[in-house]
Enzyme design. Structure first.
Site, mmCIF file in Angstrom:
data_model
loop_
_atom_site.group_PDB
_atom_site.id
_atom_site.type_symbol
_atom_site.label_atom_id
_atom_site.label_comp_id
_atom_site.label_asym_id
_atom_site.label_seq_id
_atom_site.Cartn_x
_atom_site.Cartn_y
_atom_site.Cartn_z
ATOM 1 C CB SER A 79 75.638 1.574 32.197
ATOM 2 O OG SER A 79 76.473 1.332 33.481
ATOM 3 C CB ILE A 80 72.336 4.759 29.307
ATOM 4 C CG1 ILE A 80 71.031 4.723 30.132
ATOM 5 C CG2 ILE A 80 72.249 5.469 28.000
ATOM 6 C CD1 ILE A 80 70.569 5.973 30.459
ATOM 7 C CE LYS A 100 71.759 14.236 32.826
ATOM 8 N NZ LYS A 100 73.083 13.693 32.523
ATOM 9 C CB VAL A 132 84.811 13.086 33.682
ATOM 10 C CG1 VAL A 132 84.964 12.093 32.712
ATOM 11 C CG2 VAL A 132 83.653 13.200 34.575
ATOM 12 C CB THR A 165 71.073 2.766 35.349
ATOM 13 O OG1 THR A 165 70.496 4.189 35.784
ATOM 14 C CG2 THR A 165 70.364 2.659 33.886
ATOM 15 C CG LEU A 166 75.188 1.952 40.035
ATOM 16 C CD1 LEU A 166 75.001 1.129 41.197
ATOM 17 C CD2 LEU A 166 76.507 2.084 39.851
ATOM 18 C CB ALA A 169 73.809 15.484 41.910
ATOM 19 C CE1 TYR A 228 67.976 13.814 37.034
ATOM 20 C CE2 TYR A 228 67.723 15.699 35.856
ATOM 21 C CZ TYR A 228 68.360 14.567 36.117
ATOM 22 O OH TYR A 228 69.270 14.040 35.380
HETATM 23 P P1 NAD Z 1 75.014 4.603 35.453
HETATM 24 O O1 NAD Z 1 75.435 4.657 36.925
HETATM 25 O O2 NAD Z 1 75.287 3.266 34.909
HETATM 26 O O3 NAD Z 1 76.059 5.556 34.778
HETATM 27 C C1 NAD Z 1 76.587 6.802 35.278
HETATM 28 C C2 NAD Z 1 78.292 6.508 34.840
HETATM 29 O O4 NAD Z 1 78.835 7.827 35.398
HETATM 30 C C3 NAD Z 1 78.901 5.481 35.879
HETATM 31 O O5 NAD Z 1 79.521 4.782 34.834
HETATM 32 C C4 NAD Z 1 79.770 6.202 36.730
HETATM 33 O O6 NAD Z 1 81.073 5.537 36.910
HETATM 34 C C5 NAD Z 1 80.025 7.355 36.080
HETATM 35 N N1 NAD Z 1 80.694 8.570 36.800
HETATM 36 C C6 NAD Z 1 80.089 8.971 37.884
HETATM 37 N N2 NAD Z 1 81.072 9.904 38.233
HETATM 38 C C7 NAD Z 1 82.129 9.999 37.422
HETATM 39 C C8 NAD Z 1 83.404 10.634 37.576
HETATM 40 N N3 NAD Z 1 83.511 11.490 38.248
HETATM 41 N N4 NAD Z 1 84.161 10.413 36.360
HETATM 42 C C9 NAD Z 1 83.729 9.286 35.464
HETATM 43 N N5 NAD Z 1 82.808 8.821 35.416
HETATM 44 C C10 NAD Z 1 81.894 9.093 36.415
HETATM 45 O O7 NAD Z 1 73.827 5.436 35.053
HETATM 46 P P2 NAD Z 1 73.021 5.678 33.733
HETATM 47 O O8 NAD Z 1 71.591 5.930 34.017
HETATM 48 O O9 NAD Z 1 73.295 4.914 32.612
HETATM 49 O O10 NAD Z 1 73.651 7.083 33.559
HETATM 50 C C11 NAD Z 1 74.342 7.490 32.359
HETATM 51 C C12 NAD Z 1 73.984 8.880 31.825
HETATM 52 O O11 NAD Z 1 72.411 8.889 31.626
HETATM 53 C C13 NAD Z 1 73.892 10.042 33.001
HETATM 54 O O12 NAD Z 1 74.236 11.030 32.346
HETATM 55 C C14 NAD Z 1 72.411 10.120 33.399
HETATM 56 O O13 NAD Z 1 72.349 11.500 33.742
HETATM 57 C C15 NAD Z 1 71.753 9.993 31.851
HETATM 58 N N6 NAD Z 1 70.432 9.503 31.965
HETATM 59 C C16 NAD Z 1 69.886 8.585 32.880
HETATM 60 C C17 NAD Z 1 68.395 8.102 32.676
HETATM 61 C C18 NAD Z 1 68.040 7.263 33.683
HETATM 62 O O14 NAD Z 1 66.784 7.240 33.991
HETATM 63 N N7 NAD Z 1 68.687 6.239 34.123
HETATM 64 C C19 NAD Z 1 67.679 9.031 31.942
HETATM 65 C C20 NAD Z 1 68.296 10.158 31.364
HETATM 66 C C21 NAD Z 1 69.584 10.232 31.251
HETATM 67 O O1 0WE Z 2 70.404 11.650 35.647
HETATM 68 C C1 0WE Z 2 69.757 10.869 36.298
HETATM 69 C C2 0WE Z 2 70.539 10.385 37.488
HETATM 70 C C3 0WE Z 2 71.686 11.119 37.806
HETATM 71 C C4 0WE Z 2 72.298 10.583 39.448
HETATM 72 C C5 0WE Z 2 71.937 9.750 40.161
HETATM 73 C C6 0WE Z 2 72.769 9.444 41.340
HETATM 74 C C7 0WE Z 2 72.394 8.585 42.308
HETATM 75 C C8 0WE Z 2 73.339 8.200 43.294
HETATM 76 C C9 0WE Z 2 73.488 11.685 39.840
HETATM 77 N N1 0WE Z 2 73.986 11.481 40.874
HETATM 78 C C10 0WE Z 2 73.658 10.440 41.655
HETATM 79 N N2 0WE Z 2 74.147 10.459 43.061
HETATM 80 C C11 0WE Z 2 74.027 9.373 43.580
HETATM 81 O O2 0WE Z 2 74.514 9.287 44.930
HETATM 82 N N3 0WE Z 2 68.698 10.424 35.905
HETATM 83 C C12 0WE Z 2 68.072 10.889 34.866
HETATM 84 C C13 0WE Z 2 67.868 9.131 36.547
HETATM 85 C C14 0WE Z 2 67.037 9.933 37.669
HETATM 86 O O3 0WE Z 2 67.526 10.261 38.889
HETATM 87 C C15 0WE Z 2 66.286 10.965 39.552
HETATM 88 C C16 0WE Z 2 65.112 10.820 38.588
HETATM 89 C C17 0WE Z 2 65.500 10.238 37.369
HETATM 90 C C18 0WE Z 2 64.612 9.685 36.256
HETATM 91 C C19 0WE Z 2 66.483 11.672 40.732
HETATM 92 C C20 0WE Z 2 65.061 12.463 41.230
HETATM 93 C C21 0WE Z 2 63.919 12.199 40.346
HETATM 94 C C22 0WE Z 2 64.085 11.380 39.346
#
Ligand code: NAD
Ligand code: 0WE
Length: 254
Positions: free
Chosen positions: A18-19, A161, A64, A192-193, A94, A154
Site C-alpha cells: 500500500s502507498i 479524483k 469511510v 498495489t492491491l 469504485a 480509469y
Molecule cells: P491499496 O489497495 O493498498 O489502498 C487502498 C485502501 O483503500 C485500502 O487500504 C482499502 O482498505 C481502503 N478502502 C477502500 N474502501 C474503503 C472504505 N470504504 N473505507 C475505508 N477504507 C477503504 O492501494 P493504493 O494503490 O495504495 O491506493 C491508495 C491511494 O493511492 C488511493 O487513493 C489511490 O487512488 C491512490 N493512487 C494509487 C496509485 C497506484 O497506481 N497504485 C496511483 C496514484 C494514486
Molecule cells: O486510483 C487507483 C485505483 C483505485 C481503485 C482500484 C480498484 C481495483 C479493485 C479503485 N477501485 C477499485 N475497485 C476494485 O474493485 N489507481 C491510480 C491505480 C489505477 O487504477 C487504474 C489505473 C491505475 C493507474 C484503473 C484503470 C487504468 C489505470
C-alpha cells in the site's frame, strides 16, 4: 528527523504494498508516532502486524462510507492522543466493472459509490478531525493524473479524483486561518492491491517507464518521502496543492 514526536493518523493501509505503508514507514523513519485505521476484520489481521512492525500506537476500524465510523474514529483518536499533527487519506474505491469499458455506461449508483468513498470521505474525515488538528497540522491525500486527462479505463475514478483535488483547494481555504494545510500527492502508477486488478496495468507501467523523464516507475518509498515533505514545516507555505510524484511524466507530451 523531520517529524520527531508528530502524531500521524493513517487511513488506507491494506498491506505492505500500500502507498499508505510507504508513507507510514517514511514517517516512522522521521520520528513520527503512528496510528492506523483498517476497513474490516479481514484487513484488521493485516494492519495489526504492520502497526506493530512500525512501532504504531493503536489501530481502529473505519469504513469511510459510514459517518458513524468516521465519528467514532475521531473520538477514539482524541481519547488516545488528544491531538493529531498529520492526517493521511489513502483511500479509493469504485466498482470493478466501472474501471473498464465506456465511462458513458457508469450508473448513478456506481458514480455515487466512487465519489462517496474516494472524494467525500476526505471532507467527512476533515470535519470530524477538525477539533483535534493541532495548529500547523497537515492533511495529505492521494490522487492520480487520470483526474486531469482521460486515461483509458480509469473512468469514474478520474471524475472522483477531480472532485478530490477540488476538495483539497476548498478545505485548504477553510483550514488556512488555523494554520492547517491540505494537499494531494499525485503518484505515478504503482503496483498495489488497488491496481493489481487492472488488466492493462503492465501496459500502463511500460508506457510510463518509456515516457517519464526519469525512465523508471514510482515507488511507495518515493511517495513516502514526498509525504514527509508535505507533513513537515519544510512545506509551511504549501497548501491547496497537488504535488506530482510522477518522475516528471505529466510534463511530457510524448
Ligand atoms: P491499496 O489497495 O493498498 O489502498 C487502498 C485502501 O483503500 C485500502 O487500504 C482499502 O482498505 C481502503 N478502502 C477502500 N474502501 C474503503 C472504505 N470504504 N473505507 C475505508 N477504507 C477503504 O492501494 P493504493 O494503490 O495504495 O491506493 C491508495 C491511494 O493511492 C488511493 O487513493 C489511490 O487512488 C491512490 N493512487 C494509487 C496509485 C497506484 O497506481 N497504485 C496511483 C496514484 C494514486
Ligand atoms: O486510483 C487507483 C485505483 C483505485 C481503485 C482500484 C480498484 C481495483 C479493485 C479503485 N477501485 C477499485 N475497485 C476494485 O474493485 N489507481 C491510480 C491505480 C489505477 O487504477 C487504474 C489505473 C491505475 C493507474 C484503473 C484503470 C487504468 C489505470
Amino acid at each position: 528527523m523531520l517529524l520527531e514526536g508528530k502524531k500521524a493518523a493513517i487511513f488506507g493501509v491494506a498491506n505492505k504494498h500500500s502507498i499508505a505503508y510507504g508513507i507510514s514507514s517514511a514517517f516512522r523513519r522521521e520520528g513520527a508516532k503512528l496510528c492506523f485505521s483498517y476497513l474490516n476484520d479481514a484487513l484488521k489481521k493485516r494492519v495489526e502486524p504492520i502497526c506493530a512492525e512500525l512501532g504504531g500506537d493503536f489501530t481502529f476500524p473505519c469504513d469511510v462510507s459510514s459517518d458513524d465510523d468516521i465519528a467514532r474514529s475521531a473520538e477514539l483518536v482524541r481519547e488516545q492522543w488528544g491531538q493529531v499533527d498529520v492526517l493521511v487519506h489513502s483511500v479509493a474505491f469504485a466498482a470493478r466493472d466501472d474501471l473498464k469499458g465506456r465511462f458513458l455506461d457508469t450508473s448513478r449508483e456506481g458514480f455515487k459509490l466512487a465519489l462517496d468513498i474516494s472524494a467525500y470521505s476526505l471532507v467527512g474525515l476533515c470535519r470530524a478531525f477538525a477539533p483535534l488538528l493541532a495548529p500547523g497540522a497537515s492533511v495529505i491525500c492521494m490522487t492520480y493524473y487520470g483526474s486531469q486527462k482521460m486515461i483509458p479505463n480509469y473512468n469514474v475514478m478520474g471524475v472522483a479524483k477531480a472532485a478530490l483535488e477540488a476538495s483539497v483547494r476548498y478545505l485548504a481555504t477553510d483550514f488556512g486561518p488555523e494554520g492547517i494545510r491540505v494537499n494531494a500527492i499525485s503518484a505515478g502508477p504503482i503496483r498495489t492491491l488497488a491496481s493489481s486488478g487492472i488488466s492493462d496495468f503492465h501496459q500502463i507501467g511500460n508506457m510510463f517507464e518509456q515516457r517519464a523523464p526519469l525512465r523508471r516507475l514510482v515507488t511507495i518509498e518515493d511517495v513516502g518521502n514526498t509525504a514527509v515533505y508535505l507533513a513537515s514545516p519544510l512545506s509551511a507555505a504549501v497548501t491547496g496543492e497537488v504535488v506530482y510524484a510522477d518522475n516528471g511524466f505529466r510534463t511530457t507530451a510524448l
